[in-house]
Design an enzyme around this catalytic site. Structure first.
Site, mmCIF file in Angstrom:
data_model
loop_
_atom_site.group_PDB
_atom_site.id
_atom_site.type_symbol
_atom_site.label_atom_id
_atom_site.label_comp_id
_atom_site.label_asym_id
_atom_site.label_seq_id
_atom_site.Cartn_x
_atom_site.Cartn_y
_atom_site.Cartn_z
ATOM 1 N N GLU A 234 0.888 -1.173 0.000
ATOM 2 C CA GLU A 234 0.000 0.000 0.000
ATOM 3 C C GLU A 234 0.917 1.212 0.000
ATOM 4 O O GLU A 234 1.366 1.664 1.048
ATOM 5 C CB GLU A 234 -0.877 0.003 1.262
ATOM 6 C CG GLU A 234 -1.810 -1.175 1.371
ATOM 7 C CD GLU A 234 -3.036 -1.074 0.461
ATOM 8 O OE1 GLU A 234 -3.206 -0.038 -0.211
ATOM 9 O OE2 GLU A 234 -3.807 -2.039 0.414
ATOM 10 N N CYS B 286 -2.552 9.245 2.276
ATOM 11 C CA CYS B 286 -2.190 8.630 0.994
ATOM 12 C C CYS B 286 -3.230 9.001 -0.060
ATOM 13 O O CYS B 286 -2.934 9.061 -1.249
ATOM 14 C CB CYS B 286 -2.074 7.123 1.143
ATOM 15 S SG CYS B 286 -3.499 6.403 1.956
HETATM 16 P P1 NAD Z 1 7.949 5.496 4.769
HETATM 17 O O1 NAD Z 1 8.068 4.743 3.500
HETATM 18 O O2 NAD Z 1 9.015 6.459 5.129
HETATM 19 O O3 NAD Z 1 7.854 4.467 6.006
HETATM 20 C C1 NAD Z 1 6.817 3.528 6.114
HETATM 21 C C2 NAD Z 1 7.273 2.359 6.959
HETATM 22 O O4 NAD Z 1 8.240 1.598 6.225
HETATM 23 C C3 NAD Z 1 7.952 2.730 8.270
HETATM 24 O O5 NAD Z 1 7.537 1.838 9.269
HETATM 25 C C4 NAD Z 1 9.420 2.562 7.941
HETATM 26 O O6 NAD Z 1 10.230 2.320 9.078
HETATM 27 C C5 NAD Z 1 9.390 1.361 7.032
HETATM 28 N N1 NAD Z 1 10.514 1.219 6.104
HETATM 29 C C6 NAD Z 1 11.164 2.185 5.412
HETATM 30 N N2 NAD Z 1 12.112 1.645 4.631
HETATM 31 C C7 NAD Z 1 12.069 0.294 4.819
HETATM 32 C C8 NAD Z 1 12.803 -0.816 4.298
HETATM 33 N N3 NAD Z 1 13.787 -0.656 3.433
HETATM 34 N N4 NAD Z 1 12.473 -2.055 4.722
HETATM 35 C C9 NAD Z 1 11.464 -2.251 5.595
HETATM 36 N N5 NAD Z 1 10.755 -1.237 6.144
HETATM 37 C C10 NAD Z 1 11.044 0.027 5.758
HETATM 38 O O7 NAD Z 1 6.520 6.233 4.735
HETATM 39 P P2 NAD Z 1 5.922 7.330 5.725
HETATM 40 O O8 NAD Z 1 6.606 8.622 5.529
HETATM 41 O O9 NAD Z 1 5.809 6.765 7.103
HETATM 42 O O10 NAD Z 1 4.415 7.437 5.161
HETATM 43 C C11 NAD Z 1 4.032 8.240 4.098
HETATM 44 C C12 NAD Z 1 3.944 7.447 2.805
HETATM 45 O O11 NAD Z 1 3.094 6.315 2.988
HETATM 46 C C13 NAD Z 1 3.303 8.229 1.674
HETATM 47 O O12 NAD Z 1 3.976 7.935 0.479
HETATM 48 C C14 NAD Z 1 1.869 7.707 1.634
HETATM 49 O O13 NAD Z 1 1.204 7.879 0.401
HETATM 50 C C15 NAD Z 1 2.093 6.278 1.974
HETATM 51 N N6 NAD Z 1 0.882 5.653 2.515
HETATM 52 C C16 NAD Z 1 0.197 4.810 1.696
HETATM 53 C C17 NAD Z 1 -0.979 4.240 2.157
HETATM 54 C C18 NAD Z 1 -1.782 3.329 1.263
HETATM 55 O O14 NAD Z 1 -2.683 2.664 1.772
HETATM 56 N N7 NAD Z 1 -1.538 3.264 -0.030
HETATM 57 C C19 NAD Z 1 -1.442 4.492 3.456
HETATM 58 C C20 NAD Z 1 -0.688 5.347 4.255
HETATM 59 C C21 NAD Z 1 0.483 5.917 3.766
#
Ligand code: NAD
Length: 518
Positions: free
Chosen positions: A266, A300
């Site tokens: 997601e 998102c």
């Molecule tokens: P992010 O990608 O920085 O982090 C999300 C999660 O992924 C965190 O828990 C982080 O620690 C983990 N993470 C990061 N790199 C990783 C890796 N290499 N391996 C494993 N885990 C890793 O995102 P954010 O800033 O917390 O959230 C915002 C983003 O999330 C936006 O792009 C938004 O659109 C998206 N989002 C999407 C949805 C959806 O349902 N499509 C819902 C909410 C947020």
């Protein structure tokens, strides 16, 4: 360093919430260089520090969840549903305290934070019903004396990686379903919102104990991307459900695929709404403002592109600008505030950079984009730093590079169109494919937008903005949004394995397709 004047009141709110939720602080708080700072974007100040898990800690949690799975999969699904029912009761009982934590950690205004807590309760109710409806199929066999059927079995350990902007709802979507499906869960929440995770984990462990089940069925690991990465390569994690940026998904997907694990992604969105000539502009105005400026542009599903017919653009845009000028920006705990803070400095810098690029590409900022005046009691440049911005509307000459990217901040790009086909092409012209909308009173336009050659997104709405989905539908998006579906409808199938079984109850052994091997 002097402390922000409202920091003590935030600490009091935190202490009250933690006490109500019966969180054993001694078990979670930690000091030292490897600990995880819990900050509030309201002031940017630190609230407390938690212990973080290293790779070994994550592996131990996976091992515990895997052992628990071997027993949990044997528990009848309706009995698993009873755990989720109890979780829903506890979430309802503590809704206000949970919402307070969401506001403190993610900066959401109170009504949205309460909505997020409600979303957890709603999905628990959905999952309880689902626990009696994990239906398979019986299929007509081509062979005499044979029965052909399809059944669904628990999958294993589900690793849930979640983002800061929906710190608990997305966990609940995954966990409520995974539990009734017979899976156990290891949750790695965002490093920016670990406290809400500790609270929900505590409530679920209580629900497991109250119903006489193994509390190890749910595990929580805290830390940054490294803790999440520890889940990717472990073959005991059958499914990695990861919510976050497309950048994160690009790292997660190939690593999980390399071991033939499953992933449910997601990822980022870049959502558009089309406003057609027949649209009810009063309705469109309200829908657009909530979708574009709500949650300070940090959903998102936030509306980032407004594609308006050239015959109404000059009427709608000034009304939008005036609505934006009336938005109250400030402390999300204050009544009447509609726009809270950005999560951190990086988000503010991302917004400033995108606005600069938009202007370079011919865009004109019509309103907003400024760092907002210091909200009462919140020193904008005080210790820790908080980042409040006025949501921006930018009139663009057309579809440019900046319009195609997701900037996780409140920027709404306005583009004009002449023909509906052009509007649909603009809607689909970005790499992301999460949510979309059309405002129209013309049934032909609405149906065209929803048709196979219309919007290419996972979500397409008519006369509603792009954000604020209900839990009953499947949630997710196409292209760089990752293709996953969570929450309602038949999303549960992602958390189970399918088994096709053929039973021969005859005394003959006919082969399929008429093959003769006698
Ligand atoms: P992010 O990608 O920085 O982090 C999300 C999660 O992924 C965190 O828990 C982080 O620690 C983990 N993470 C990061 N790199 C990783 C890796 N290499 N391996 C494993 N885990 C890793 O995102 P954010 O800033 O917390 O959230 C915002 C983003 O999330 C936006 O792009 C938004 O659109 C998206 N989002 C999407 C949805 C959806 O349902 N499509 C819902 C909410 C947020």
């Amino acid at each position: 360093m002097t402390e922000n004047p409202i920091q003590p009141s935030l600490r009091r709110l935190l202490a009250e919430a933690l006490a109500e939720l019966r969180i054993d602080q001694g078990a979670w708080t930690g000091e030292g260089p490897d600990s995880l700072a819990v900050r509030t974007p309201i002031t940017g100040g630190e609230l407390l520090r938690l212990k973080a898990d290293d790779g070994q800690g994550v592996a131990a949690s996976v091992a515990a969840a895997h052992t628990a799975f071997l027993a949990w999969r044997e528990v009848p699904a309706p009995a698993r549903g009873a755990v989720v029912r109890r979780l829903g009761e506890l979430l309802r009982e503590h809704k206000t305290a949970l919402a307070a934590l969401v506001t403190l950690e993610a900066g959401k205004i109170t009504t949205e934070a309460l909505g997020e807590a409600q979303e957890m309760i709603d999905v628990c109710e959905f999952a309880v019903g689902l626990s009696r409806q994990l239906y398979g199929k019986t299929i007509a066999s081509e062979r005499p004396g044979h029965a052909l059927r399809e059944t669904w079995h628990p999958l294993g350990v589900v690793g849930v990686i979640s983002a800061f902007n929906f710190p608990v709802a997305v966990w609940a979507w995954n966990t409520a379903l995974a539990l009734v499906c017979g899976d156990t869960v290891v949750w790695k929440p965002s490093e920016l919102t670990p406290l809400t995770a500790v609270a929900c984990h505590g409530l679920l462990r209580r629900a497991l104990e109250d119903t006489g089940n193994d509390p190890n069925t749910h595990q929580l690991v805290l830390g940054g991307p490294g803790a999440g990465e520890a889940l990717l390569d472990d073959p005991r994690v059958a499914l990695v459900s990861a919510t976050g940026s497309t950048r994160m998904g690009r790292e997660v997907a190939p690593r999980v695929a390399a071991r033939f694990g499953r992933s449910l992604l997601e990822l980022g969105g870049n959502n558009a709404a089309v406003v057609a000539p027949s649209a009810d502009l009063d309705l469109a105005l309200r829908g657009v403002v909530f979708a574009a400026a709500g949650t300070a542009g940090q959903r998102c599903t936030t509306l980032r592109r407004l594609i308006v017919h050239e015959s109404v653009v000059e009427e709608l845009v000034p009304r939008l600008v005036s609505a934006y000028q009336g938005l109250r920006i400030g402390n999300p705990l204050s009544e009447g505030v509609l726009v809270g803070p950005l999560i951190h400095r990086g988000a503010y810098e991302g917004m400033a950079k995108a606005l600069e690029q938009a202007q370079h590409e011919g865009g004109k900022v019509l309103v907003g984009g400024e760092r907002a005046p210091t909200p009462p009691g919140c020193a904008a440049d005080g210790p820790g730093e908080s980042y409040y911005v006025s949501p921006a509307i930018v009139r663009m000459p057309g579809h440019t590079a900046v319009v195609a990217q997701e900037t996780f901040a409140p920027i709404l790009y306005v583009l004009a169109y002449a023909e509906l086909d052009e509007a649909i092409a603009l809607n689909n012209a970005v790499p992301q494919g999460l949510s979309s909308a059309i405002f129209t009173n013309d049934v032909r336009e609405a149906e065209r937008f929803l048709s196979a050659s219309g919007s290419d997104c996972g979500i397409a709405n008519v006369n509603i903005g792009t954000s604020g989905a209900e839990i009953g539908g499947a949630f997710g998006g196409e292209k760089e949004t990752g293709g996953g579906r969570e929450s309602g409808s038949d999303s549960w199938k992602a958390y189970m394995r399918r088994c096709t079984a053929t039973v021969n109850y005859s005394a003959e052994l006919p082969l399929a397709q008429g093959v003769d091997f006698s």
